[in-house]
Design a protein around this motif. Structure first.
Motif, short mmCIF file in Angstrom:
data_model
loop_
_atom_site.label_atom_id
_atom_site.label_comp_id
_atom_site.label_asym_id
_atom_site.label_seq_id
_atom_site.Cartn_x
_atom_site.Cartn_y
_atom_site.Cartn_z
N PRO A 167 0.95 -1.43 0.06
CA PRO A 167 -0.37 -0.22 0.00
C PRO A 167 0.11 1.35 0.14
CG PRO A 167 -0.60 -1.43 1.54
CD PRO A 167 0.45 -2.06 1.23
N GLN A 168 1.85 1.35 0.35
CA GLN A 168 2.76 2.40 1.00
C GLN A 168 4.18 2.68 -1.22
OE1 GLN A 168 3.26 -0.35 2.74
NE2 GLN A 168 2.73 -0.35 4.38
N GLY A 169 3.69 1.92 -1.87
CA GLY A 169 4.12 2.52 -3.45
C GLY A 169 5.25 1.48 -3.41
N ILE A 170 5.98 0.36 -2.22
CA ILE A 170 6.65 -0.33 -2.47
C ILE A 170 6.44 -2.09 -3.30
CG2 ILE A 170 8.91 -0.91 -1.19
CD1 ILE A 170 8.27 0.73 1.32
N PHE A 171 7.30 -1.43 -4.47
CA PHE A 171 7.16 -2.83 -5.23
C PHE A 171 8.21 -3.87 -5.38
CE2 PHE A 171 7.77 -0.23 -8.53
CZ PHE A 171 8.99 -0.91 -9.31
N PHE A 172 7.84 -5.58 -5.73
CA PHE A 172 8.75 -6.26 -5.34
C PHE A 172 7.89 -6.85 -6.73
CE2 PHE A 172 8.90 -5.67 -0.86
CZ PHE A 172 9.95 -4.61 -1.08
N SER A 173 9.50 -7.47 -7.99
CA SER A 173 8.55 -7.83 -8.56
C SER A 173 9.96 -9.81 -8.95
CB SER A 173 8.67 -7.29 -10.08
OG SER A 173 10.19 -6.39 -10.36
N ALA A 174 9.47 -10.22 -10.40
CA ALA A 174 10.13 -10.85 -11.04
C ALA A 174 9.48 -11.54 -12.28
CB ALA A 174 10.08 -12.99 -9.95
N ARG A 175 11.51 -11.51 -12.50
CA ARG A 175 10.61 -11.52 -14.32
C ARG A 175 11.69 -12.39 -15.41
NH1 ARG A 175 10.71 -5.38 -17.12
NH2 ARG A 175 8.97 -5.20 -15.73
N TYR A 176 11.09 -12.88 -16.21
CA TYR A 176 12.38 -13.97 -16.85
C TYR A 176 12.31 -12.79 -18.81
CZ TYR A 176 15.12 -17.67 -19.01
OH TYR A 176 16.29 -18.46 -20.25
N VAL A 177 12.65 -12.94 -19.52
CA VAL A 177 13.49 -12.57 -20.18
C VAL A 177 13.70 -13.42 -21.31
CG1 VAL A 177 14.02 -10.41 -21.94
CG2 VAL A 177 13.55 -10.10 -19.83
#
Length: 211
Positions: free
Chosen positions: A173-183
């Motif tokens: 909710p504070q705007g902090i985000f975490f992501s995982a991605r494969y290219v």
């Protein structure tokens, strides 16, 4: 020529999307790359640890759907090892390929809820720099000789690289985000066309949305 047409198409789609969006959210992100090269590779290939950083913007059409565009500095490449022994002589060689790109992912994004989303789409990257650090060691009759050098290999690589990215993001909710991605690479980076070598990278990121 086909690759440049693809880049123009992506930019045109980006502009059209901006005009249709109901909301725009932007932020910044940074993280680590676990990069590798696949295809016509000689020797024992291993992943290389690098990093990425840049800006993120999402055009939201509704609470569920959006189009996310990013501008990232991203490091890729790989490590290679080779070792041979014969007639009392031992030969060991190591090489690290370091590639730096300016990458533009253009991803469709589906928000499952306020915190979790899935994204996928094409990525176009422009080569900034390319070098290979090479070292070899020869041991014979108890004596060891070593050699190392770093060379620019950009002349042998395509300037434009096209891939497909897919991943997921968790946002607080504070705007902090975490992501995982494969290219996964879709085009060969070899400029001479004699080898089919493609970039692949797994990314872990952390970032912040400013609005």
């Amino acid at each position: 020529m086909k690759k440049h047409c693809l880049l123009v198409f992506v930019l045109a789609l980006f502009s059209l999307t901006a005009m249709q969006a109901q909301e725009f959210v932007f932020g910044a992100k940074a993280g680590v790359n676990l990069a590798s090269l696949s295809g016509d590779i000689e020797g024992d290939s291993k992943s290389r640890l690098a990093f990425h950083l840049g800006g993120v913007g999402e055009f939201k059409f509704s609470d569920a759907f959006g189009l996310q565009a990013e501008l990232l500095y991203s490091g890729t490449g790989a490590k290679f090892e080779e070792s041979e022994s014969f007639d009392g002589e031992t030969f060991t060689a190591e090489a690290t390929t370091r590639l730096s790109y300016l990458s533009v992912p253009l991803l469709g994004r589906y928000h499952i809820n306020d915190n979790f989303s899935l994204e996928a789409g094409p990525q176009v990257s422009i080569l900034i720099s390319a070098e290979e650090e090479y070292s070899e060691t020869i041991t014979f009759d108890g004596e060891t000789e070593s050699f190392s050098e770093t060379v620019d290999i950009s002349d042998g690589l395509n300037t434009l690289d096209v891939g497909f990215a897919a991943g997921a993001t968790f946002t607080l909710p504070q705007g902090i985000f975490f992501s995982a991605r494969y290219v996964v690479g879709l085009t060969s980076i070899d400029t001479f066309g004699e080898a089919d070598v493609k970039n692949n990278v797994f990314q872990l990121s952390a970032g912040y949305q400013f609005n």
